[in-house]
Design a protein around this motif. Structure first.
Motif, PDB file in Angstrom:
ATOM      1  N   CYS A 178       0.928  -1.394   0.037  1.00  0.00           N
ATOM      2  CA  CYS A 178      -0.120   0.106  -0.073  1.00  0.00           C
ATOM      3  C   CYS A 178       0.872   1.306   0.070  1.00  0.00           C
ATOM      4  O   CYS A 178       1.565   1.486   0.995  1.00  0.00           O
ATOM      5  CB  CYS A 178      -0.938   0.046   1.235  1.00  0.00           C
ATOM      6  SG  CYS A 178      -1.950   1.646   1.392  1.00  0.00           S
ATOM      7  N   PRO A 179       0.630   2.250  -1.061  1.00  0.00           N
ATOM      8  CA  PRO A 179       1.884   3.185  -1.322  1.00  0.00           C
ATOM      9  C   PRO A 179       1.222   4.399  -0.198  1.00  0.00           C
ATOM     10  O   PRO A 179       1.994   5.168   0.276  1.00  0.00           O
ATOM     11  CB  PRO A 179       1.374   3.652  -2.348  1.00  0.00           C
ATOM     12  CG  PRO A 179       0.309   3.120  -2.991  1.00  0.00           C
ATOM     13  CD  PRO A 179       0.171   1.989  -2.163  1.00  0.00           C
ATOM     14  N   TYR A 180       0.047   4.279   0.260  1.00  0.00           N
ATOM     15  CA  TYR A 180      -0.512   5.060   1.251  1.00  0.00           C
ATOM     16  C   TYR A 180      -0.414   4.744   2.783  1.00  0.00           C
ATOM     17  O   TYR A 180      -0.571   5.414   3.600  1.00  0.00           O
ATOM     18  CB  TYR A 180      -1.956   5.429   1.007  1.00  0.00           C
ATOM     19  CG  TYR A 180      -2.307   5.877  -0.356  1.00  0.00           C
ATOM     20  CD1 TYR A 180      -2.327   7.504  -0.414  1.00  0.00           C
ATOM     21  CD2 TYR A 180      -2.757   5.195  -1.389  1.00  0.00           C
ATOM     22  CE1 TYR A 180      -2.399   7.645  -1.999  1.00  0.00           C
ATOM     23  CE2 TYR A 180      -2.956   5.772  -2.572  1.00  0.00           C
ATOM     24  CZ  TYR A 180      -2.751   7.016  -2.950  1.00  0.00           C
ATOM     25  OH  TYR A 180      -3.289   7.577  -3.968  1.00  0.00           O
ATOM     26  N   GLN A 181       0.175   3.448   3.033  1.00  0.00           N
ATOM     27  CA  GLN A 181       0.541   2.884   4.267  1.00  0.00           C
ATOM     28  C   GLN A 181      -0.870   3.093   5.160  1.00  0.00           C
ATOM     29  O   GLN A 181      -0.661   3.716   6.410  1.00  0.00           O
ATOM     30  CB  GLN A 181       1.770   3.880   5.075  1.00  0.00           C
ATOM     31  CG  GLN A 181       2.968   3.380   4.410  1.00  0.00           C
ATOM     32  CD  GLN A 181       3.277   1.815   4.616  1.00  0.00           C
ATOM     33  OE1 GLN A 181       3.688   1.254   5.494  1.00  0.00           O
ATOM     34  NE2 GLN A 181       2.935   0.745   3.641  1.00  0.00           N
ATOM     35  N   MET A 182      -1.897   2.768   4.639  1.00  0.00           N
ATOM     36  CA  MET A 182      -3.040   2.722   5.437  1.00  0.00           C
ATOM     37  C   MET A 182      -3.661   1.369   6.124  1.00  0.00           C
ATOM     38  O   MET A 182      -4.646   1.357   5.970  1.00  0.00           O
ATOM     39  CB  MET A 182      -4.377   3.376   4.546  1.00  0.00           C
ATOM     40  CG  MET A 182      -4.034   4.906   4.296  1.00  0.00           C
ATOM     41  SD  MET A 182      -4.008   5.764   5.785  1.00  0.00           S
ATOM     42  CE  MET A 182      -2.570   7.049   5.431  1.00  0.00           C
TER      43      MET A 182
END
Lengths: 215, 293
Positions: free
Chosen positions: A99-103
């Protein structure tokens, strides 16, 4: 149908009410956040801008997490909501990495509590009954799918009726967050995105997020 | 485990923490073991070393154990067969199982029914294919992650395979030490080529990655001159490249080296291979979501 959000950054005052509402709604354990408020600065004195971004899982239309999950635990519903089937998750964390948003968060310690060494609070006790979280699996924002599903079943409209709308949206004191169907050209959310030039957060990540930000 | 201050979350370059530290260390071990197991099997099959193939099989089993140790719910691992269409972890799991299964049959036949040459050769070829797959998939699992720019490079799978082959050849050298002199010389010649290729690929990877994005450049800076520099220069460069190359060049001029010299080179290469996996995994960083001045 594709559920989405539009967040008006100029209205957000960084009060963290959305974060707390999410914590309370899902009885989230300590150190687990399904949404966050990122606060930063850009520019140099005297032209400094304070940046406040309320972020959560973007419920991407082309989610990296769904692709990399080896077990099929991370799934995408027809309405675009990405969720994790806790019974299928092996805890390999590939989705968290991807996840590039690190969510995404890993709930590791099943015995964690807000006041260690003391008795569980009433809220924690109720949470363990109503919304038990399985240790060792990955968690994330699910756009309060339980509220959406029960609301629709009761004939309500998500984004319009409070009971069918995500907790973070209805708790926002400045009404900075809009929720609705991105596929409905007449929905309020589409009107807001169109009129106020909403844009996804970091579209260069290439995952086609369902959350739009309005500068 | 690396702790992140809540107010720092994704507003600065953030190191990935899920595949390193704590339980995450096991994935680095699994990638390392998969690499050397695949490399060793391919080398042992080529040089027809039954003991080498057996050790490769053992290392693959260890890889599986390391994988299980990494999972929070290892008893659900059978579900990891479910998504080979899109998930490299699922594909890898299948490769490991097939490699172990095929090698088991091949080893049994080679030991107790050596006259079944056709079956043994077929199994060796098939197991060799899955040994290669087991070795290269670890690189693909990492390079597929577009969110981490330093990993998102086509060179990573090649780097992991070359490193695995170099470690595998080193172990085979240790196994065949004291055996056939001609085979030992042939093995040393192959090792020399692989080591030089490994050094070149690392150089190209770092150089190339520097130009891919600012996050990747930051990661390379940390590797070569920042907090990861000791791991990179001592672990990867010194143990993985410099010492084995010096030993290899020495043996080129003096003939087959002493067993002490060879053992040093073998241990050094193994440490270097492990350090490479840790260095690459630790170097993984996410691009901040807010602008960085």
């Amino acid at each position: 149908m594709r559920w989405g959000m539009a967040i008006e950054l100029k209205r957000c005052i960084g009060c963290y009410e959305c974060v707390l509402a999410c914590k309370a709604e899902h009885f989230l354990p300590p150190d687990i956040f399904w949404n966050r408020v990122l606060i930063g600065e850009s520019g140099k004195y005297p032209t400094v801008t304070k940046l406040i971004y309320n972020v959560r899982c973007n419920q991407c239309a082309d989610p990296a997490c769904v692709k990399v999950c080896p077990t099929g635990a991370t799934q995408q519903r027809e309405d675009g909501i990405v969720w994790v089937d806790e019974d299928k998750c092996v805890g390999c964390r590939y989705c968290m990495i991807a996840c590039p948003y690190q969510m995404r968060s890993m709930y590791e310690d099943g015995n964690s509590q807000y006041f260690p060494g003391q008795e569980l609070t009433e809220h924690e006790k109720v949470g363990k009954e109503l919304y038990p979280h399985q240790p060792g699996v990955v968690q994330k924002c699910v756009f309060c799918k339980e509220r959406i599903d029960s609301g629709i079943a009761a004939g309500l409209t998500p984004g319009v009726d409070r009971e069918a709308t995500p907790a973070c949206v209805i708790s926002c004191p400045t009404k900075a967050i809009h929720f609705g169907d991105l596929d409905d050209p007449n929905s309020e959310i589409n009107r807001v995105i169109k009129e106020k030039h909403g844009h996804p957060f970091h579209p260069e990540f290439g995952t086609d997020p369902s959350i739009y930000y309005i500068d | 485990m690396i702790q992140i201050k809540p107010y720092d979350f994704m507003v600065k370059y953030q190191q990935q923490k899920d595949w390193i530290g704590g339980r995450g260390n096991f994935i680095a071990f699994a990638f390392f073991l998969g690499g050397i197991s695949g490399g060793l099997y391919m080398a042992a099959a080529y040089f027809d070393s039954l003991l080498g193939m057996f050790v490769a099989w053992l290392l693959s089993l260890l890889m599986g154990v390391s994988y299980m140790a990494h999972l929070s719910h290892p008893f659900r691992s059978w579900r990891m067969f479910m998504k080979p269409g899109t998930s490299w972890i699922a594909r890898g799991f299948i490769f490991i199982m097939l490699f172990i299964g095929l090698t088991t049959i091949q080893l049994i036949l080679s030991q107790w029914v050596p006259e079944a040459t056709a079956a043994i050769t077929t199994l060796k070829v098939l197991a060799g294919i899955f040994a290669f797959a087991q070795s290269i998939y670890t690189g693909f699992a990492v390079s597929y992650v577009s969110a981490i720019k330093v990993w998102n490079s086509a060179i990573v799978p090649i780097l992991f395979v070359t490193c695995g082959l170099s470690g595998g050849l080193a172990i085979l050298l240790a196994i065949t030490m004291g055996g056939d002199h001609a085979q030992l010389v042939a093995l040393e010649n192959v090792i020399r080529v692989v080591l030089i290729a490994f050094a070149i690929i690392i150089g190209v990877y770092l150089w190339n990655t520097t130009y891919s994005s600012t996050a990747a450049k930051e990661a390379v800076k940390r590797l070569v001159g920042g907090s990861l520099a000791p791991l990179f220069w001592i672990g990867v460069f010194l143990f993985g490249i410099a010492i084995p190359i010096v030993m290899s060049v020495t043996t080129y001029f003096v003939g087959v080296g002493s067993s002490g010299l060879l053992i040093t080179a073998v241990v050094s290469e193994i440490i270097g291979g492990l350090a490479l996996r840790f260095a690459i995994l630790k170097a993984g960083m996410y691009t901040p979501l807010l602008p960085v001045d």
